[in-house]
Write a protein that holds these residues in place. Structure first.
Motif, mmCIF file in Angstrom:
data_model
loop_
_atom_site.group_PDB
_atom_site.id
_atom_site.type_symbol
_atom_site.label_atom_id
_atom_site.label_comp_id
_atom_site.label_asym_id
_atom_site.label_seq_id
_atom_site.Cartn_x
_atom_site.Cartn_y
_atom_site.Cartn_z
ATOM 1 N N GLN A 232 8.401 3.560 4.384
ATOM 2 C CA GLN A 232 9.091 3.601 5.682
ATOM 3 C C GLN A 232 10.451 2.912 5.604
ATOM 4 N N ALA A 233 10.539 1.811 4.875
ATOM 5 C CA ALA A 233 11.818 1.118 4.713
ATOM 6 C C ALA A 233 12.808 1.996 3.963
ATOM 7 N N ALA A 234 12.329 2.695 2.928
ATOM 8 C CA ALA A 234 13.203 3.597 2.169
ATOM 9 C C ALA A 234 13.701 4.731 3.066
ATOM 10 N N LEU A 235 12.815 5.279 3.893
ATOM 11 C CA LEU A 235 13.226 6.354 4.803
ATOM 12 C C LEU A 235 14.287 5.871 5.781
ATOM 13 N N SER A 236 14.157 4.657 6.264
ATOM 14 C CA SER A 236 15.163 4.100 7.182
ATOM 15 C C SER A 236 16.523 4.016 6.511
ATOM 16 N N LYS A 237 16.540 3.581 5.261
ATOM 17 C CA LYS A 237 17.808 3.492 4.512
ATOM 18 C C LYS A 237 18.385 4.881 4.255
ATOM 19 N N ILE A 238 17.518 5.837 3.951
ATOM 20 C CA ILE A 238 17.983 7.209 3.726
ATOM 21 C C ILE A 238 18.641 7.746 4.988
ATOM 22 N N SER B 259 -0.439 -12.213 -15.522
ATOM 23 C CA SER B 259 -0.678 -13.119 -14.415
ATOM 24 C C SER B 259 -2.103 -12.950 -13.910
ATOM 25 N N GLN B 260 -2.766 -14.045 -13.659
ATOM 26 C CA GLN B 260 -4.121 -13.990 -13.110
ATOM 27 C C GLN B 260 -4.090 -13.493 -11.670
ATOM 28 N N ASN B 261 -2.955 -13.608 -11.011
ATOM 29 C CA ASN B 261 -2.846 -13.241 -9.601
ATOM 30 C C ASN B 261 -2.420 -11.793 -9.399
ATOM 31 N N PHE B 262 -2.308 -11.034 -10.470
ATOM 32 C CA PHE B 262 -1.850 -9.660 -10.345
ATOM 33 C C PHE B 262 -2.865 -8.822 -9.587
ATOM 34 N N SER B 263 -2.349 -8.090 -8.622
ATOM 35 C CA SER B 263 -3.185 -7.106 -7.940
ATOM 36 C C SER B 263 -2.284 -5.941 -7.556
ATOM 37 N N PRO B 264 -2.788 -4.731 -7.644
ATOM 38 C CA PRO B 264 -1.960 -3.581 -7.312
ATOM 39 C C PRO B 264 -1.568 -3.622 -5.841
ATOM 40 N N PRO B 265 -0.416 -3.008 -5.508
ATOM 41 C CA PRO B 265 0.003 -3.000 -4.107
ATOM 42 C C PRO B 265 -1.025 -2.275 -3.237
ATOM 43 N N THR B 266 -1.159 -2.748 -2.035
ATOM 44 C CA THR B 266 -2.092 -2.118 -1.101
ATOM 45 C C THR B 266 -1.455 -0.862 -0.518
ATOM 46 N N VAL B 267 -2.267 -0.034 0.065
ATOM 47 C CA VAL B 267 -1.762 1.170 0.724
ATOM 48 C C VAL B 267 -0.800 0.782 1.831
ATOM 49 N N LYS B 268 -1.125 -0.272 2.557
ATOM 50 C CA LYS B 268 -0.253 -0.728 3.640
ATOM 51 C C LYS B 268 1.114 -1.141 3.098
ATOM 52 N N ALA B 269 1.130 -1.885 1.984
ATOM 53 C CA ALA B 269 2.394 -2.314 1.388
ATOM 54 C C ALA B 269 3.213 -1.119 0.920
ATOM 55 N N CYS B 270 2.559 -0.139 0.309
ATOM 56 C CA CYS B 270 3.258 1.069 -0.141
ATOM 57 C C CYS B 270 3.838 1.824 1.047
ATOM 58 N N ASP B 271 3.065 1.919 2.126
ATOM 59 C CA ASP B 271 3.532 2.615 3.323
ATOM 60 C C ASP B 271 4.736 1.899 3.932
ATOM 61 N N GLU B 272 4.711 0.569 3.937
ATOM 62 C CA GLU B 272 5.839 -0.195 4.466
ATOM 63 C C GLU B 272 7.092 0.023 3.621
ATOM 64 N N LEU B 273 6.938 0.051 2.303
ATOM 65 C CA LEU B 273 8.078 0.318 1.421
ATOM 66 C C LEU B 273 8.623 1.723 1.632
#
Length: 130
Positions: free
Chosen positions: A28-34, A12-26
């Protein structure tokens, strides 16, 4: 070395690695589920303590416990995703929070290295170094 074109694959031409902010949000969401799961399991099974451990490098934990060689194989508690329902064992939780585990140390490291659940019938019988 095969290329994408040789295998008739495209990127994909639009591919870009996840940002630090996006990783941090994921994270935090995982910790909430845990935490949700820990609350449920501890309530159902009347468990006084549930600890969540993760590699220090994933938590961004540094400090005097680490060297460049040991940082990648060190785990520590994720205190925002731990549950203590019995105040008599709060000291045990605090000791765990202060102690980082390296390859082969403790039941937690055993679980990480074998990728299988590990259980101890009386975890408080272990010393701080165990």
């Amino acid at each position: 070395m095969p290329t994408l074109h040789a295998g008739h694959l495209r990127s994909s031409q639009n591919f870009s690695p996840p940002t630090v902010k996006a990783c941090d949000e994921l994270y935090q969401a995982a910790l909430s589920k845990i935490v949700e799961v820990l609350i449920s399991v501890c309530k159902i099974h009347r468990l006084p303590l549930a600890l969540t451990w993760a590699p220090c490098h994933q938590q961004g934990k540094g400090g005097c416990h680490h060297s460049d060689e040991t940082y990648a194989c060190c785990v520590s508690t994720v205190d925002s995703a731990c549950l203590v329902s019995d105040l008599e064992i709060l000291g045990f939780h605090e000791a765990c929070s202060e102690h980082h585990l390296f390859r082969g140390q403790g039941i937690v490291r055993t679980a990480f290295t074998t990728n299988k659940p590990c259980f101890a019938t009386e975890i408080t019988a272990f010393s701080k170094t165990e």
